[in-house]
Structure formats: C-alpha cells, structure tokens
Design a protein around this motif. Structure first.
Motif, PDB file in Angstrom:
ATOM      1  N   GLU A   1      28.703  29.639  38.627  1.00 41.74           N
ATOM      2  CA  GLU A   1      28.007  29.748  37.357  1.00 41.74           C
ATOM      3  C   GLU A   1      26.748  30.624  37.442  1.00 41.74           C
ATOM      4  O   GLU A   1      26.533  31.492  36.584  1.00 41.74           O
ATOM      5  CB  GLU A   1      27.624  28.349  36.856  1.00 41.74           C
ATOM      6  N   ASP A   2      25.968  30.428  38.493  1.00 42.19           N
ATOM      7  CA  ASP A   2      24.707  31.182  38.588  1.00 42.19           C
ATOM      8  C   ASP A   2      24.961  32.688  38.746  1.00 42.19           C
ATOM      9  O   ASP A   2      24.282  33.512  38.134  1.00 42.19           O
ATOM     10  CB  ASP A   2      23.847  30.638  39.748  1.00 42.19           C
ATOM     11  N   VAL A   3      25.971  33.014  39.532  1.00 38.47           N
ATOM     12  CA  VAL A   3      26.317  34.433  39.738  1.00 38.47           C
ATOM     13  C   VAL A   3      26.773  35.058  38.420  1.00 38.47           C
ATOM     14  O   VAL A   3      26.338  36.153  38.048  1.00 38.47           O
ATOM     15  CB  VAL A   3      27.450  34.561  40.804  1.00 38.47           C
ATOM     16  N   ILE A   4      27.644  34.339  37.714  1.00 44.50           N
ATOM     17  CA  ILE A   4      28.180  34.860  36.449  1.00 44.50           C
ATOM     18  C   ILE A   4      27.052  35.022  35.415  1.00 44.50           C
ATOM     19  O   ILE A   4      26.938  36.060  34.760  1.00 44.50           O
ATOM     20  CB  ILE A   4      29.293  33.934  35.896  1.00 44.50           C
ATOM     21  N   LYS A   5      26.227  33.982  35.322  1.00 41.90           N
ATOM     22  CA  LYS A   5      25.127  34.013  34.344  1.00 41.90           C
ATOM     23  C   LYS A   5      24.207  35.213  34.562  1.00 41.90           C
ATOM     24  O   LYS A   5      23.829  35.912  33.628  1.00 41.90           O
ATOM     25  CB  LYS A   5      24.304  32.729  34.444  1.00 41.90           C
ATOM     26  N   LYS A   6      23.896  35.443  35.823  1.00 38.47           N
ATOM     27  CA  LYS A   6      23.002  36.552  36.175  1.00 38.47           C
ATOM     28  C   LYS A   6      23.645  37.892  35.793  1.00 38.47           C
ATOM     29  O   LYS A   6      23.002  38.760  35.210  1.00 38.47           O
ATOM     30  CB  LYS A   6      22.731  36.492  37.687  1.00 38.47           C
ATOM     31  N   GLU A   7      24.926  38.012  36.089  1.00 32.61           N
ATOM     32  CA  GLU A   7      25.639  39.261  35.806  1.00 32.61           C
ATOM     33  C   GLU A   7      25.728  39.509  34.297  1.00 32.61           C
ATOM     34  O   GLU A   7      25.603  40.649  33.837  1.00 32.61           O
ATOM     35  CB  GLU A   7      27.037  39.192  36.448  1.00 32.61           C
ATOM     36  N   LEU A   8      25.899  38.435  33.554  1.00 30.75           N
ATOM     37  CA  LEU A   8      26.050  38.565  32.090  1.00 30.75           C
ATOM     38  C   LEU A   8      24.786  39.102  31.418  1.00 30.75           C
ATOM     39  O   LEU A   8      24.852  39.653  30.317  1.00 30.75           O
ATOM     40  CB  LEU A   8      26.441  37.215  31.468  1.00 30.75           C
ATOM     41  N   LEU A   9      23.650  38.930  32.106  1.00 30.25           N
ATOM     42  CA  LEU A   9      22.378  39.422  31.533  1.00 30.25           C
ATOM     43  C   LEU A   9      22.411  40.929  31.283  1.00 30.25           C
ATOM     44  O   LEU A   9      21.664  41.454  30.471  1.00 30.25           O
ATOM     45  CB  LEU A   9      21.207  39.085  32.472  1.00 30.25           C
TER      46      LEU A   9
ATOM     47  N   VAL B   1      39.548  33.895  33.073  1.00 32.26           N
ATOM     48  CA  VAL B   1      39.474  35.033  33.999  1.00 32.26           C
ATOM     49  C   VAL B   1      38.823  34.578  35.312  1.00 32.26           C
ATOM     50  O   VAL B   1      37.771  33.934  35.308  1.00 32.26           O
ATOM     51  CB  VAL B   1      38.680  36.195  33.368  1.00 32.26           C
ATOM     52  N   ASP B   2      39.495  34.890  36.422  1.00 35.62           N
ATOM     53  CA  ASP B   2      38.995  34.571  37.750  1.00 35.62           C
ATOM     54  C   ASP B   2      37.847  35.545  38.083  1.00 35.62           C
ATOM     55  O   ASP B   2      38.078  36.659  38.540  1.00 35.62           O
ATOM     56  CB  ASP B   2      40.153  34.730  38.743  1.00 35.62           C
ATOM     57  N   ALA B   3      36.626  35.105  37.838  1.00 35.92           N
ATOM     58  CA  ALA B   3      35.480  36.011  37.993  1.00 35.92           C
ATOM     59  C   ALA B   3      35.205  36.365  39.455  1.00 35.92           C
ATOM     60  O   ALA B   3      34.504  37.338  39.747  1.00 35.92           O
ATOM     61  CB  ALA B   3      34.236  35.379  37.367  1.00 35.92           C
ATOM     62  N   MET B   4      35.775  35.576  40.369  1.00 37.50           N
ATOM     63  CA  MET B   4      35.457  35.773  41.785  1.00 37.50           C
ATOM     64  C   MET B   4      36.570  36.475  42.573  1.00 37.50           C
ATOM     65  O   MET B   4      36.418  36.735  43.767  1.00 37.50           O
ATOM     66  CB  MET B   4      35.161  34.417  42.458  1.00 37.50           C
ATOM     67  N   GLY B   5      37.720  36.767  41.947  1.00 37.22           N
ATOM     68  CA  GLY B   5      38.855  37.341  42.672  1.00 37.22           C
ATOM     69  C   GLY B   5      38.873  38.859  42.648  1.00 37.22           C
ATOM     70  O   GLY B   5      38.600  39.473  41.622  1.00 37.22           O
ATOM     71  N   GLY B   6      39.221  39.474  43.795  1.00 42.33           N
ATOM     72  CA  GLY B   6      39.370  40.925  43.839  1.00 42.33           C
ATOM     73  C   GLY B   6      38.253  41.603  44.606  1.00 42.33           C
ATOM     74  O   GLY B   6      37.177  41.027  44.822  1.00 42.33           O
TER      75      GLY B   6
ATOM     76  N   ASN C   1      36.347  43.974  43.760  1.00 43.00           N
ATOM     77  CA  ASN C   1      35.162  44.367  42.993  1.00 43.00           C
ATOM     78  C   ASN C   1      34.577  43.239  42.154  1.00 43.00           C
ATOM     79  O   ASN C   1      33.902  43.475  41.159  1.00 43.00           O
ATOM     80  CB  ASN C   1      35.493  45.571  42.113  1.00 43.00           C
ATOM     81  N   ALA C   2      34.916  41.998  42.593  1.00 42.16           N
ATOM     82  CA  ALA C   2      34.369  40.831  41.891  1.00 42.16           C
ATOM     83  C   ALA C   2      32.948  40.583  42.378  1.00 42.16           C
ATOM     84  O   ALA C   2      32.636  40.866  43.530  1.00 42.16           O
ATOM     85  CB  ALA C   2      35.242  39.606  42.171  1.00 42.16           C
ATOM     86  N   PRO C   3      32.077  40.023  41.550  1.00 41.94           N
ATOM     87  CA  PRO C   3      32.311  39.707  40.132  1.00 41.94           C
ATOM     88  C   PRO C   3      31.971  40.857  39.177  1.00 41.94           C
ATOM     89  O   PRO C   3      32.323  40.782  37.999  1.00 41.94           O
ATOM     90  CB  PRO C   3      31.343  38.542  39.897  1.00 41.94           C
ATOM     91  N   VAL C   4      31.310  41.917  39.693  1.00 40.60           N
ATOM     92  CA  VAL C   4      30.769  42.949  38.788  1.00 40.60           C
ATOM     93  C   VAL C   4      31.817  43.558  37.848  1.00 40.60           C
ATOM     94  O   VAL C   4      31.687  43.503  36.620  1.00 40.60           O
ATOM     95  CB  VAL C   4      30.044  44.063  39.600  1.00 40.60           C
TER      96      VAL C   4
ATOM     97  N   GLU D   1      32.680  32.110  27.604  1.00 42.91           N
ATOM     98  CA  GLU D   1      32.309  30.774  28.073  1.00 42.91           C
ATOM     99  C   GLU D   1      32.336  30.833  29.604  1.00 42.91           C
ATOM    100  O   GLU D   1      33.040  31.673  30.188  1.00 42.91           O
ATOM    101  CB  GLU D   1      33.356  29.780  27.563  1.00 42.91           C
ATOM    102  N   ILE D   2      31.560  29.964  30.244  1.00 45.57           N
ATOM    103  CA  ILE D   2      31.605  29.927  31.709  1.00 45.57           C
ATOM    104  C   ILE D   2      32.116  28.559  32.139  1.00 45.57           C
ATOM    105  O   ILE D   2      31.677  27.538  31.603  1.00 45.57           O
ATOM    106  CB  ILE D   2      30.205  30.156  32.328  1.00 45.57           C
ATOM    107  N   VAL D   3      33.042  28.527  33.057  1.00 48.28           N
ATOM    108  CA  VAL D   3      33.440  27.256  33.679  1.00 48.28           C
ATOM    109  C   VAL D   3      33.124  27.382  35.165  1.00 48.28           C
ATOM    110  O   VAL D   3      33.601  28.304  35.836  1.00 48.28           O
ATOM    111  CB  VAL D   3      34.922  26.931  33.438  1.00 48.28           C
ATOM    112  N   HIS D   4      32.324  26.470  35.655  1.00 48.20           N
ATOM    113  CA  HIS D   4      31.854  26.568  37.040  1.00 48.20           C
ATOM    114  C   HIS D   4      32.958  26.201  38.049  1.00 48.20           C
ATOM    115  O   HIS D   4      33.697  25.231  37.864  1.00 48.20           O
ATOM    116  CB  HIS D   4      30.648  25.634  37.229  1.00 48.20           C
ATOM    117  N   ALA D   5      33.078  27.007  39.098  1.00 47.57           N
ATOM    118  CA  ALA D   5      33.994  26.718  40.212  1.00 47.57           C
ATOM    119  C   ALA D   5      33.310  27.235  41.470  1.00 47.57           C
ATOM    120  O   ALA D   5      33.127  28.446  41.620  1.00 47.57           O
ATOM    121  CB  ALA D   5      35.332  27.407  40.004  1.00 47.57           C
ATOM    122  N   PRO D   6      32.882  26.339  42.370  1.00 46.22           N
ATOM    123  CA  PRO D   6      32.049  26.757  43.495  1.00 46.22           C
ATOM    124  C   PRO D   6      32.805  27.482  44.616  1.00 46.22           C
ATOM    125  O   PRO D   6      32.208  28.195  45.410  1.00 46.22           O
ATOM    126  CB  PRO D   6      31.475  25.437  44.010  1.00 46.22           C
ATOM    127  N   ASP D   7      34.121  27.304  44.679  1.00 45.39           N
ATOM    128  CA  ASP D   7      34.894  27.806  45.819  1.00 45.39           C
ATOM    129  C   ASP D   7      35.631  29.114  45.495  1.00 45.39           C
ATOM    130  O   ASP D   7      35.851  29.448  44.332  1.00 45.39           O
ATOM    131  CB  ASP D   7      35.906  26.729  46.221  1.00 45.39           C
TER     132      ASP D   7
END
Lengths: 356, 356
Positions: free
Chosen positions: A43-51, A9-14, A16-19, A61-67
């Motif tokens: 990764e840091d954004v996703i990790k924080k949101e997952l809390l 899943v593209d956590a950064m697209g859209g 209303n991403a990433p929430v 699972e998280i796969v890091h992609a900086p761009d």
C-alpha cells in the motif's frame, strides 16, 4: 457509458513494477471512465507512486498485499504458501467477484496455476489455454495455446479452437474467424500423432470455420485468424516471433549505421519505418488472456511497460462487454450435454444388448 | 588439389528444375576442380540445358533417369514404385559408392525416406536427422532435427546432439561447439515429457558441450551452435524463420516506399542493408544434410536457385574432406560397445543372482 468493468492489477509483478504498472493503470482509467482499477500490492509503495498522477479517485482503489511471488519460485508452491502475495490476493478478488478481471506482468507459471486453482475453470473446460495475439502482415492472429498446457490431448485442442474462435469473433470483431492447426505440411496425413488425431476432430466441428493445416511459414502472412497448437509449440512460435523480430530489426539498424551514406538514409526513412514496425509490435495488442476461467486473467510480458498494461486493462472491458465467458459456457455446455446424451445412449445400448 | 568428391545431383527436383539446378552444378564445378557432378534426370533435357554453359567436360557426367517423383506423391510408395526416377537413380549411385553424396531440391518426404531406405543408416544410428544451418546475429547454428523424425524419443535426441556437434566442429570449424535443447524455460524442470527425459541424458554426455535449455527467443542470438529438438518443433522453427524474415523485410520495404522522403532514404540505405540482410539469407549456407547415413544426402529448399544448389555441392566436399561419417561411425560405435558391455554386465549379474 457502458457497464463498469473492475480490473484487479498486480502492482508488484513484472520487471518494471510498480512504476510502469501503475502508469499503465492510470492511463487506462484516464482513457475510459467505465473502468475501475484495484491496484493490489504494498500500500505505501502504491500510494507514493500515485502522487505522481492526476486521476479520478473513484476509478482507483488500493488493496494491500505485503508479499510478492518471484519469477523463479516454483508456481504451485508459491500459490499455496504466499497467501498474502499481490498475485494471490488479486486472484481472490476475481474469485469472489469483487473484480471482473486480473492483469499481471508477474510469474507466468504462478499466473497460470493461480488462475486455475483460485479463479477456477468454467464447467466443461478441460484446460484453459493462454492465447496471445500475434502480429501478422496486415492484422493479428490468436495463438492458442501458448504455454499453459504442454503435452495436451486432441480434445484439449478442439476446445482451444472453439474458445479461440469465440474470442476472435467477439473481442476482435472478426466475423466467422478462420481456424488452422499448426502442422509441418499442408496435407491431412502429415504431422505428429497429436495433430493427426486432432485434425479429423476439428474437421468435424460444425461451430468453427476450420481451414486445415497451417505451416509455420504462413503464420506471419495472417493465413488464419485462430492458430491452434499444443503449448510447447505455441511457446516456441511466440518466443521466436519476439526473438527473430528483435534480431532482424537490430541487424537492419546496424546495416543503416554502417556508412555515412546509409546514416543519412536512415534519418530519412526513420519516421516511415517506425510507423510500419509499430504494427508488428506485440505490446500494441495488450497481454495474453487465459481463456476458459470463471473470470478473466490476463498475462502481460514480464517486461511490460505502461502501454501494454493499459491496453491489457482496456482489453478486459471488451471481454466483459461481449460476454465472452457466457458464450464459452453456452458452447462448451452444449458439448457436455451432447456427451452426456451419447454416454446414455451407449449405456442403454449396452444394457439392451446384455438383455438380448 | 584435394581428393575428388563426386556429387549426384537430382536435375529434375525442385520448383526451378532443371534450369537453376544445372546452373548451380556448373557454378560448383567451375569453382572447384576437385568436384565432379553427376546430373541425374532426362538426358535430352539436361544435354540441351548444358549447351548454355562453358565447363570442364570431365567434371560433369549425365546419368539418364526418365521418371520424376512429384512433391505431392506419398514418399514411401513413390520410392518403391518409381525405380527410374531421378531421385531413386541418384540415391542408388550413392548406395553403390559411385557417388559420395546426393543433392536434391525435390520432395522432402521422398528424400528422407529414400535416404534411409536406399542409402541406409550408419550402424548404430537410430534415426538420421535433417539438420539445416540457420542464420543468427553473427553466424549460424545447426538445427537438428528439422523434419525427419516426428515424435522422436530421448535416445534419438542424444544422437542428434552428438552428430550435430561433429558436423559443426568439422564442417563449420567451430571448436567444441555448444549444444542446447529447445525448451519453454531455462530451468531444468521445465518442458514437455520428451525434454524432461532428454535433459539429464544430454547433461551426462561427456563428448558434447551441453549448455542446457534454449528458449526460442534466444535462437536468433546465436546462443548455441547446435540446437537440438524433435522434428515437429524443428520444422516449426525453420519455417517460421523463413516466413517471419520475409514478412518483416516486406513490411520494411513497404514502410520505406510510403513517402517521398522515405523513398529517397531507401535509395541511400539500400546497399548497406543488402549486405546486412545477406548474412541472414539461408541460401548462403547451402542445403540441409540428412546426417547419419552411409553417404551424404543434402536436401535444399524446393525453391532453390543456382546459388543454393552450388553451395550445397561445395558443402559435400567439406563433408568428405573432414571424414564426418568416419567420425560418426567411431563415436556411435563407442556407444554401441558401451551398451553391449552394460547389457552383458546386467545379464551376468542376473545370472549370478539367480545362481545364488
């Protein structure tokens, strides 16, 4: 519990991403234990949101992609240059079979181009169409193509019809789905050049249930299960559906708020209306699959909220479970064999006639 | 009292002919004393029907035509063979200037073909488009073309934009109307071949207020006054408008009738809703003009009732009063002169370069 399906899943697209994207992913894994989601992005954004959520850690699972690829970027260039974007990284997970499917609310252009360039087409598929489900009076229809291939050729539309039928029969469970081509009249001789050339080809297909032309006015009635058209027309239909629906509902709300009497009435009809209009809400059905790729790619609305993201992920499960791609490979494969046999016959006939 | 406008009305065309057609004609002459209607069709049928109404006898005339062109007939053949049909007889009244305009709810194909073959195009007009007004959130937009010319060329679309602007400015009173081309994205580089070629030509037009692309979702918002597209796409937009509107309103009614509570609410909101939805009713605005002919030809819905017929006849008055055709002749005429000058320059340059 069925086979496990892995969705990147593209956590950064859209918009209303990433929430909302992460929220949708969590809802999906909490709904089905045989789904695993790989969240691709920072990764840091996703990790924080997952809390904020409770979920089975094995399913996320998280796969890091900086761009990030922005909607305004020219798609081909973006796919080529931004190798570290969430979109490209996630599509590569599908390419190397780490994931079965990819879901994104990001740039349509980049998803369409990336799907073809990175994941690649099933052998024999000329152009993979984008095929959203659109709500009708009592159900849904599949609209192919809806934005992937403008200025398509008749042979493309024939493949759209075949792949669309497979999707509706297997994912939506509609036995022997009806197929119609969008036209400006019901008669066979009507239409533009493309439709006139495609009509007899569809009529000759023995593996689809072709019922002829469909006028745009009959689409909302659910007159056909699979609605075939060229992408420019499909895009117009899809977007007018959204725009007109929103405008009409807005007008109705405005009307209901226009007097004291109607305001009271509005309070009384609201629950019933909400239920009825829900069946006309596209986000209920998940995103639009890009059909005919070596893996599943699903494009959800740019404005997707958690519900649509979740439904799109759940859709991937049906796609895998019903072996849609295997069926497409078989049907399109048969066509390739037929073509090769025909070509051989033509060549050998030509050779014979030359010898004579 | 302004100049008299004479409208030939096809009394036999449409699903509700002759009753609703004649009813609409009577309503029009009773509303405006400077309108005269020539009812064309079977004399005995018309005469009998007219017995039901009170009207000024000077404002209604009958011209006998024993034949009828049916919707299912191939248009070109029908126009050529059925010289005594109400449609052909009425169009000839416009051709020989007995009438200023023609209104029919009959066969679209026959009206489009007959308009061009019998009434004829204004000099320089390449293809006359069918241009209905479609309801938007707070007003109307003109949709050109909507079924007359499939597979149009960029130069046709440019003329549609110019003629559409003239219509909206003069008949609808919208100063400097905005013009947009239907596209699948807002950016200039988006679209199919036709749109990509047409976009820069529209951008270069100094006599229209071109604002760029319009996505189908923005059409109901009234984002542009004149919406330019090729006829296949226009027809899809128009018919989806009708179909989706009807389906949504049907769903809403169904929702309102689904419980006792909502039924009570429905009674309370009904008057306010009716008023709001009336503004979204296409028949309020009369039929669609076929623009660019030597006379006015108006096509109303096949299912037209008296109100739409009446409004279409009243529309003819505005068309004449504002001298639409004279303005079109002038604008298109200027383009012809420009083209001729350019051609001459090219030819003389070629001659000069040859001499050198």
């Amino acid at each position: 519990m069925g086979e496990i399906v892995i969705v990147a899943v593209d956590a950064m697209g859209g918009d209303n991403a990433p929430v909302e994207i992460i929220h949708g992913a969590i809802d999906a894994v909490n709904a089905k234990e045989n789904i695993k989601v790989i969240l691709v992005g920072k990764e840091d954004v996703i990790k924080k949101e997952l809390l904020n959520y409770n979920f089975n850690k094995d399913q996320i699972e998280i796969v890091h992609a900086p761009d990030i690829i922005e909607t305004c970027e020219p798609p081909v260039m973006a796919i080529r240059k931004k190798k570290e974007s969430s979109l490209v990284v996630a599509l590569n997970l599908v390419k190397d079979k780490t994931a079965d499917a990819f879901v994104s609310a990001g740039s349509s252009g980049a998803i369409l181009v990336g799907g073809q360039l990175i994941v690649g087409r099933i052998k024999g598929v000329e152009r993979p169409p984008l095929a959203p489900l659109i709500p009708t009076k009592d159900g849904v229809s599949l609209l192919v193509d809806c934005g992937a291939n403008v200025d398509a050729r008749p042979s493309h539309l024939v493949q759209f019809a075949k792949m669309g039928s497979i999707y509706m029969e297997n994912v939506m469970g509609i036995k022997n789905p009806t197929v119609a081509i969008v036209n400006i009249g019901a008669e066979e001789e009507k239409g533009n050049q493309l439709v006139k050339e495609t009509f007899p080809l569809l009529k000759a297909c023995s593996d689809i249930n072709f019922i002829g032309s469909i006028e745009a006015r009959d689409i909302p009635n659910g007159y056909a299960d699979v609605i075939v058209c060229e992408a420019f027309v499909g895009n117009v239909i899809l977007k007018l559906y959204e725009g007109l629906g929103a405008t009409l509902i807005g007008k109705i709300k405005e009307g209901m708020m226009s007097s004291f009497r109607s305001k009271i009435g509005a309070l009384l009809v609201k629950p019933a209306l909400k239920k009825t209009l829900k069946s006309f809400d596209a986000s209920e059905y998940g995103g639009a699959p890009l059909i005919g790729l070596n893996g599943l790619v699903i494009k959800t609305h740019g404005s997707s909220k958690a519900k649509e993201v979740c439904n799109s992920i759940l859709q991937c499960q049906k796609f895998k479970e019903h072996k849609i791609n295997e069926i497409i490979k078989e049907i399109i494969g048969k066509d390739i064999v037929k073509k090769e046999v025909l070509n051989k016959e033509v060549t050998s006939n030509e050779a014979t006639s030359k010898e004579e």
